[in-house]
Scaffold this motif. Structure first.
Motif, PDB file in Angstrom:
ATOM      1  N   ARG A 108       0.825  -1.210   0.000  1.00  0.00           N
ATOM      2  CA  ARG A 108       0.000   0.000   0.000  1.00  0.00           C
ATOM      3  C   ARG A 108       0.859   1.260   0.000  1.00  0.00           C
ATOM      4  O   ARG A 108       0.552   2.243  -0.698  1.00  0.00           O
ATOM      5  CB  ARG A 108      -0.936   0.010   1.208  1.00  0.00           C
ATOM      6  N   GLU A 109       1.940   1.269   0.768  1.00  0.00           N
ATOM      7  CA  GLU A 109       2.814   2.444   0.835  1.00  0.00           C
ATOM      8  C   GLU A 109       3.437   2.746  -0.521  1.00  0.00           C
ATOM      9  O   GLU A 109       3.572   3.910  -0.910  1.00  0.00           O
ATOM     10  CB  GLU A 109       3.907   2.229   1.889  1.00  0.00           C
ATOM     11  N   GLU A 143       0.671   4.347  -2.684  1.00  0.00           N
ATOM     12  CA  GLU A 143       0.399   5.725  -2.271  1.00  0.00           C
ATOM     13  C   GLU A 143       1.555   6.653  -2.619  1.00  0.00           C
ATOM     14  O   GLU A 143       1.342   7.780  -3.082  1.00  0.00           O
ATOM     15  CB  GLU A 143       0.128   5.765  -0.766  1.00  0.00           C
ATOM     16  N   ARG A 181      -4.323  11.868  -1.808  1.00  0.00           N
ATOM     17  CA  ARG A 181      -4.703  10.622  -1.159  1.00  0.00           C
ATOM     18  C   ARG A 181      -6.195  10.317  -1.371  1.00  0.00           C
ATOM     19  O   ARG A 181      -6.585   9.187  -1.639  1.00  0.00           O
ATOM     20  CB  ARG A 181      -4.379  10.701   0.332  1.00  0.00           C
ATOM     21  N   THR A 239      -7.564   6.796  -3.326  1.00  0.00           N
ATOM     22  CA  THR A 239      -7.922   5.736  -2.382  1.00  0.00           C
ATOM     23  C   THR A 239      -8.772   4.650  -3.032  1.00  0.00           C
ATOM     24  O   THR A 239      -8.482   3.454  -2.909  1.00  0.00           O
ATOM     25  CB  THR A 239      -8.675   6.323  -1.166  1.00  0.00           C
ATOM     26  N   ILE A 271      -6.786   2.570  -5.574  1.00  0.00           N
ATOM     27  CA  ILE A 271      -5.840   1.663  -4.908  1.00  0.00           C
ATOM     28  C   ILE A 271      -6.564   0.412  -4.426  1.00  0.00           C
ATOM     29  O   ILE A 271      -6.099  -0.719  -4.639  1.00  0.00           O
ATOM     30  CB  ILE A 271      -5.124   2.375  -3.739  1.00  0.00           C
ATOM     31  N   GLU A 272      -7.710   0.593  -3.805  1.00  0.00           N
ATOM     32  CA  GLU A 272      -8.478  -0.550  -3.321  1.00  0.00           C
ATOM     33  C   GLU A 272      -8.899  -1.464  -4.469  1.00  0.00           C
ATOM     34  O   GLU A 272      -8.820  -2.694  -4.361  1.00  0.00           O
ATOM     35  CB  GLU A 272      -9.714  -0.071  -2.551  1.00  0.00           C
ATOM     36  N   ILE A 280      -5.794  -3.375  -5.734  1.00  0.00           N
ATOM     37  CA  ILE A 280      -5.361  -4.398  -4.775  1.00  0.00           C
ATOM     38  C   ILE A 280      -6.194  -5.661  -4.955  1.00  0.00           C
ATOM     39  O   ILE A 280      -5.666  -6.779  -4.964  1.00  0.00           O
ATOM     40  CB  ILE A 280      -5.468  -3.859  -3.321  1.00  0.00           C
ATOM     41  N   LYS A 309      -4.937  -8.583  -2.133  1.00  0.00           N
ATOM     42  CA  LYS A 309      -5.683  -8.456  -0.882  1.00  0.00           C
ATOM     43  C   LYS A 309      -5.072  -9.401   0.156  1.00  0.00           C
ATOM     44  O   LYS A 309      -4.822 -10.570  -0.115  1.00  0.00           O
ATOM     45  CB  LYS A 309      -7.156  -8.813  -1.102  1.00  0.00           C
ATOM     46  N   GLU A 314      -1.434  -6.252   1.397  1.00  0.00           N
ATOM     47  CA  GLU A 314      -1.230  -4.808   1.254  1.00  0.00           C
ATOM     48  C   GLU A 314      -0.336  -4.207   2.325  1.00  0.00           C
ATOM     49  O   GLU A 314       0.246  -3.141   2.125  1.00  0.00           O
ATOM     50  CB  GLU A 314      -2.572  -4.068   1.190  1.00  0.00           C
ATOM     51  N   ASN A 315      -0.195  -4.869   3.457  1.00  0.00           N
ATOM     52  CA  ASN A 315       0.648  -4.330   4.534  1.00  0.00           C
ATOM     53  C   ASN A 315       1.969  -5.081   4.679  1.00  0.00           C
ATOM     54  O   ASN A 315       2.688  -4.893   5.657  1.00  0.00           O
ATOM     55  CB  ASN A 315      -0.123  -4.360   5.865  1.00  0.00           C
TER      56      ASN A 315
END
Length: 324
Positions: free
Chosen positions: A102-103, A106, A116, A120, A123-124, A127, A133, A136-137
């Motif tokens: 995700r970073e 962004e 942003r 948003t 991006i979703e 993903i 999914k 993302e982190n």
């Protein structure tokens, strides 16, 4: 159709450091890319394709000629021109490995001036679309090669540029991930209709996604034609001939000298000839070879052909492939 990229008479020569020998990588290449199409930019290794790609992306300056993106000269107005194109280059993914999925999305979208709030939802969507999914982190350096490649393409799409250049998008990926990525790209092509340039040795990708191909060999353009037209052209010439007995050595030698690109498969009692008849009267030369020893011809069928076969025949120099 409206041109979005114009490549006119570009050339690039390199000088070897040790020998000072000049090597021409690109020799007077010209082609156009039209808005909304998917162009395959193809060529064997050493053909000049990589140098051409780098010149389009502004990473390499041409010695002669010009490249315009949306009417802007890449050499004279580099920054303005490159705002209209994003690229994923082989071996140089547009990612920071110490940032999360995700970073990265962004950060690079923000680099293109997007807020942003604006990005948003996209991006979703990306993903989910790219199967990221749950990832993302995670840090990019912990992802598989396939996941990294999918993220790199998603980041390129987030830039919202009019042109996207994908250099070997499926290189080094396993069969499952390569197929998955191909299906994702097909969806993007169908729904988004952005101008996409794909450079690939993965011919199923080219056949399924590209409207047109520009094939480069030995530094020059040898074909610039629609994929379907090339497939139809070569398919009408491709024949599979089943013989009731093998050819004699003299017949086999004559066959391979008359049709050097044909394939001859010899069995103990039968044989198979696969050949492209470039001219309508070539069939008479072929029949004469069989007739010389009264070889039994059991069947003559049109052979199916895929784009990989077309590409190889073009690169090997089969004559008369140009469309009228």
């Amino acid at each position: 159709m409206e041109k979005v990229i114009e490549v006119k008479n570009i050339s690039k020569t390199y000088v070897k450091r040790k020998t000072k020998e000049s090597i021409t990588a690109v020799n007077d290449i010209s082609f156009d890319v039209y808005r909304g199409e998917v162009l395959g930019l193809l060529g064997p290794n050493g053909a000049g394709k990589t140098s051409t790609i780098k010149m389009i992306c502004g990473l390499l300056a041409q010695d002669q000629g010009s490249i315009h993106i949306n009417g802007m000269d890449v050499r004279k107005d580099r920054l303005k021109a490159l705002r209209h194109i994003s690229a994923v280059l082989e071996g140089n993914r547009n990612l920071y490995w110490r940032l999360t999925v995700r970073e990265n999305m962004e950060y690079f979208a923000g680099n293109r001036g997007r807020s942003r709030r604006e990005m948003t939802n996209q991006i979703e969507k990306l993903i989910i679309q790219f199967g990221l999914k749950g990832k993302e982190n995670e840090l990019v350096n912990g992802l598989s090669r396939g996941m990294q490649q999918k993220l790199a393409i998603a980041v390129a799409l987030l830039a919202n540029t009019e042109v996207i250049l994908l250099d070997e998008p499926t290189l080094g990926l396993d069969v499952e991930i390569s197929y998955e990525l191909r299906e994702i790209l097909k969806t993007i092509v169908k729904e988004d209709r952005r101008t996409i340039i794909i450079s690939s040795h993965d011919m199923p990708v080219v056949q399924e996604l590209c409207d047109r191909v520009t094939i480069i060999n030995q530094g020059t353009v040898i074909v610039d034609e629609k994929v379907n037209n090339l497939l139809e052209l070569f398919e009408t010439r491709a024949y599979s001939i089943k013989l009731g007995n093998p050819l004699t050595e003299n017949q086999e030698s004559q066959l391979l000298s008359t049709f050097p690109l044909c394939t001859y498969k010899r069995g103990p009692l039968q044989a198979l000839v696969e050949v492209n008849l470039e001219r309508s009267d070539d069939i008479y030369d072929l029949i004469e070879i069989f007739k010389a020893e009264r070889t039994i011809v059991e069947s003559i069928d049109r052979a199916s052909i895929d784009f990989e076969q077309v590409f190889m025949k073009v690169v090997k120099g089969e004559r008369n492939y140009a469309m009228a």
